[in-house]
Enzyme design. Structure first.
Site, PDB file in Angstrom:
ATOM      1  N   HIS A  89       2.773  -9.756   1.442  1.00 34.24           N
ATOM      2  CA  HIS A  89       2.813 -10.840   0.266  1.00 34.24           C
ATOM      3  C   HIS A  89       2.876 -10.227  -0.842  1.00 34.24           C
ATOM      4  O   HIS A  89       2.965  -9.470  -0.940  1.00 34.24           O
ATOM      5  CB  HIS A  89       1.130 -11.008   0.041  1.00 34.24           C
ATOM      6  CG  HIS A  89       0.439 -10.256  -0.012  1.00 34.24           C
ATOM      7  ND1 HIS A  89      -0.126 -10.183  -1.236  1.00 34.24           N
ATOM      8  CD2 HIS A  89      -0.390  -9.347   0.631  1.00 34.24           C
ATOM      9  CE1 HIS A  89      -1.363  -8.803  -1.619  1.00 34.24           C
ATOM     10  NE2 HIS A  89      -1.862  -8.984   0.145  1.00 34.24           N
ATOM     11  N   ASP A  91       2.788 -10.689  -3.509  1.00 32.26           N
ATOM     12  CA  ASP A  91       1.653 -10.608  -4.963  1.00 32.26           C
ATOM     13  C   ASP A  91       0.971 -10.052  -5.214  1.00 32.26           C
ATOM     14  O   ASP A  91       0.635  -9.222  -4.554  1.00 32.26           O
ATOM     15  CB  ASP A  91       0.616 -12.262  -5.373  1.00 32.26           C
ATOM     16  CG  ASP A  91      -0.113 -12.425  -4.515  1.00 32.26           C
ATOM     17  OD1 ASP A  91       0.198 -11.649  -3.137  1.00 32.26           O
ATOM     18  OD2 ASP A  91      -1.125 -12.788  -4.624  1.00 32.26           O
ATOM     19  N   ASP A 122      -0.290  -2.033  -1.195  1.00 35.07           N
ATOM     20  CA  ASP A 122      -0.926  -3.952  -0.396  1.00 35.07           C
ATOM     21  C   ASP A 122      -0.088  -4.354  -2.021  1.00 35.07           C
ATOM     22  O   ASP A 122      -0.600  -4.992  -3.007  1.00 35.07           O
ATOM     23  CB  ASP A 122      -2.519  -3.758  -0.987  1.00 35.07           C
ATOM     24  CG  ASP A 122      -3.089  -5.020  -1.541  1.00 35.07           C
ATOM     25  OD1 ASP A 122      -2.751  -5.684  -0.293  1.00 35.07           O
ATOM     26  OD2 ASP A 122      -3.621  -5.727  -1.972  1.00 35.07           O
ATOM     27  N   GLU A 153      -1.598 -14.485  -2.270  1.00 38.10           N
ATOM     28  CA  GLU A 153      -2.396 -13.703  -1.470  1.00 38.10           C
ATOM     29  C   GLU A 153      -4.340 -13.658  -1.723  1.00 38.10           C
ATOM     30  O   GLU A 153      -5.085 -13.737  -2.164  1.00 38.10           O
ATOM     31  CB  GLU A 153      -2.263 -13.011  -0.754  1.00 38.10           C
ATOM     32  CG  GLU A 153      -3.123 -12.340   0.340  1.00 38.10           C
ATOM     33  CD  GLU A 153      -4.269 -11.211   0.462  1.00 38.10           C
ATOM     34  OE1 GLU A 153      -4.967 -11.070   1.216  1.00 38.10           O
ATOM     35  OE2 GLU A 153      -3.628 -10.836  -0.159  1.00 38.10           O
ATOM     36  N   GLU A 154      -3.750 -12.803  -3.361  1.00 35.95           N
ATOM     37  CA  GLU A 154      -4.746 -12.185  -4.090  1.00 35.95           C
ATOM     38  C   GLU A 154      -5.315 -12.589  -5.202  1.00 35.95           C
ATOM     39  O   GLU A 154      -6.139 -12.390  -5.602  1.00 35.95           O
ATOM     40  CB  GLU A 154      -3.910 -11.255  -4.742  1.00 35.95           C
ATOM     41  CG  GLU A 154      -3.140  -9.508  -3.991  1.00 35.95           C
ATOM     42  CD  GLU A 154      -4.024  -8.762  -3.590  1.00 35.95           C
ATOM     43  OE1 GLU A 154      -5.356  -9.501  -3.692  1.00 35.95           O
ATOM     44  OE2 GLU A 154      -3.395  -8.121  -2.941  1.00 35.95           O
ATOM     45  N   HIS A 418      -6.571  -2.326  -5.034  1.00 45.19           N
ATOM     46  CA  HIS A 418      -6.690  -2.589  -5.975  1.00 45.19           C
ATOM     47  C   HIS A 418      -7.809  -1.506  -6.730  1.00 45.19           C
ATOM     48  O   HIS A 418      -7.859  -2.578  -7.398  1.00 45.19           O
ATOM     49  CB  HIS A 418      -8.052  -3.430  -5.194  1.00 45.19           C
ATOM     50  CG  HIS A 418      -7.866  -4.740  -4.314  1.00 45.19           C
ATOM     51  ND1 HIS A 418      -8.427  -5.927  -3.837  1.00 45.19           N
ATOM     52  CD2 HIS A 418      -6.785  -5.043  -3.724  1.00 45.19           C
ATOM     53  CE1 HIS A 418      -7.969  -6.367  -3.168  1.00 45.19           C
ATOM     54  NE2 HIS A 418      -6.840  -6.535  -3.328  1.00 45.19           N
TER      55      HIS A 418
END
Length: 445
Positions: A89, A91, A122, A153-154, A418
């Protein structure tokens, strides 16, 4: 045996690093409230990289008001070769407070062998792993390849079911590779075989029609915040174990982490104790975990001598593999409703849910990737779990039950995904791309 692929990745590596930096510079934040135009630009940059890698029929896929996904494919020379779907992903999460970052979050910065920036680990590295593996084969891998890059996805993959319904035939494959997991440590590859599920809810408690003077009525009638705190405190027992009855617990994993390493990776303050019982990995992968994510209440700066009439909180539970989200949600709602003291009015609103997953490690896909790891890392991958949830895994397992599903990635426990100062060890990028290139060859037989 695969020296040609090793040489190809070594030659390609400066370009792969440059492409990761190009992706990181795009603030493709899919969360509500951020510019969707930047997410679309992230899709366009990703699509251009797929084209440069030799993939064909590159296009953006959309359903309803979704952020776009990116699709591309290349057919094998042998029509009988299997088809592999490669997922990542593009995003990312919001960066959070800028003052917590040592370097600008969207300006990739290399230091001591690591590349810092939001999305380095990520999951924009997943895109570059895939393009690197394809380019190592000169853009013509010995298997059929499809690439699907998700753009939300996030944000919880909110339109994933719509994508699968509309583009099921386009995405169908014999093997699905998800490059959105983590290695056990730098230099120690991992294949993820289990993921926890998720349920959350919002609890609202009320005790008064409106706020009243705390001196006149305090001690006679409860304030809503005290009620809420007592209800939330009931969610754990004295040892920190989740006290909600009816939640499943899996088997203890074969490997474990050192507590000191876990404390350092999580940034735990000195003196803070662990909660719950069992090994570190058992608590992270095989047991439920409950967190209070937020509380709505008057801020301290503006508080007055008043009994608070209403308060609410959001509660999240990570579910062990084998648990059922619907049953777990019912257990959580029932526990909170019964835990509210003093007859206060309570409303519990169920929220999001996601299934836990356990993957079968037998079959050619896992054999192929273990061959790749042995060549790239000089060792087999360890089998690990993930404490979090990846909605894509369950959705694709249900949509393509006959496909082998492999979870891999290039981040490590010190990547701080994150969080501020997210980073990727650049050696993991090289080794992961090489391992995938070898795996594609092994899958072709």
């Amino acid at each position: 045996m695969h020296d040609d692929l090793t040489s190809a990745i070594d030659e390609l590596f400066p370009a792969l690093k440059s492409e990761l930096e190009e992706l990181v510079r795009v603030d493709s934040i899919s969360a509500p409230g951020f510019d969707p135009g930047r997410v679309r630009y992230g899709a366009e940059v990703s699509a251009a990289q797929l084209e440069r890698a030799g993939l064909e029929r590159v296009r953006l896929l959309e359903v309803d008001d979704s952020h776009p996904a990116v699709f591309a494919e290349v057919n094998p020379a042998d029509p009988d070769a299997p088809t592999v779907l490669l997922y990542a992903h593009y995003d990312v999460q919001p960066p959070g407070p800028a003052e917590l970052w040592s370097t600008p979050p969207f300006e990739p910065t290399e230091s001591r062998g690591r590349l810092y920036g939001r999305g380095t680990a990520d999951d924009k590295v997943g895109i570059v792993i895939h393009t690197g593996a394809i380019r190592a084969h000169g853009g013509r891998p010995p298997v059929g390849v499809k690439v699907f890059l998700e753009g939300e996805e996030e944000a919880g993959s909110v339109h994933l079911e719509g994508f699968l319904e509309r583009y099921r035939n386009l995405l169908a494959a014999d093997v699905i590779v998800v490059a959105d997991a983590a290695n056990w440590a730098v230099g120690v590859p991992a294949l993820t075989t289990s993921l926890r599920g998720l349920v959350d809810c919002t609890i609202t408690v009320r005790t008064l029609e409106a706020g009243v003077h705390s001196g006149m009525w305090g001690g006679v009638f409860p304030d809503a915040l005290s009620v809420l705190v007592r209800a939330l405190a009931s969610l754990h027992d004295g040892h920190g174990n989740v006290a909600v009855s009816g939640l499943a617990r899996g088997e203890r994993p074969l490997i474990d982490a050192e507590e000191d390493d876990a404390r350092q990776a999580a940034g735990v303050l000195p003196g803070v104790q662990t909660m719950g019982e069992g090994s570190i990995t058992e608590r992270l992968w095989a047991g439920p975990a409950l967190s209070v994510l937020s509380i709505d209440a008057p801020p301290v700066a503006s508080s007055i001598n008043q009994l608070v009439p209403e308060a609410r909180a959001k509660v999240s539970v990570r579910l062990a593999p084998g648990d059922d989200p619907e049953r777990a949600m019912d257990s959580l709602v029932r526990h909170l409703e019964e835990a509210v003291p003093w007859g206060a009015a309570v409303e519990v609103e169920p929220g999001a849910s996601a299934h836990p997953s356990s993957l079968d490690t037998s079959g050619r896909a896992y054999d192929a990737f273990q061959a790749g790891f042995r060549h790239a890392y000089g060792r087999d991958a360890v089998y690990t779990g993930i404490g979090g949830s990846i909605p894509f895994v369950q959705a694709f397992s249900e949509a393509f039950p006959g496909a082998d599903l492999v979870l891999t990635g290039a981040s490590d426990p010190t990547s701080y995904i994150h969080g501020p100062n997210e980073s990727l060890h650049l050696g993991e990028l090289r080794r992961s791309a090489l391992a995938e290139a070898v795996a594609l060859r092994a899958l072709a037989g």
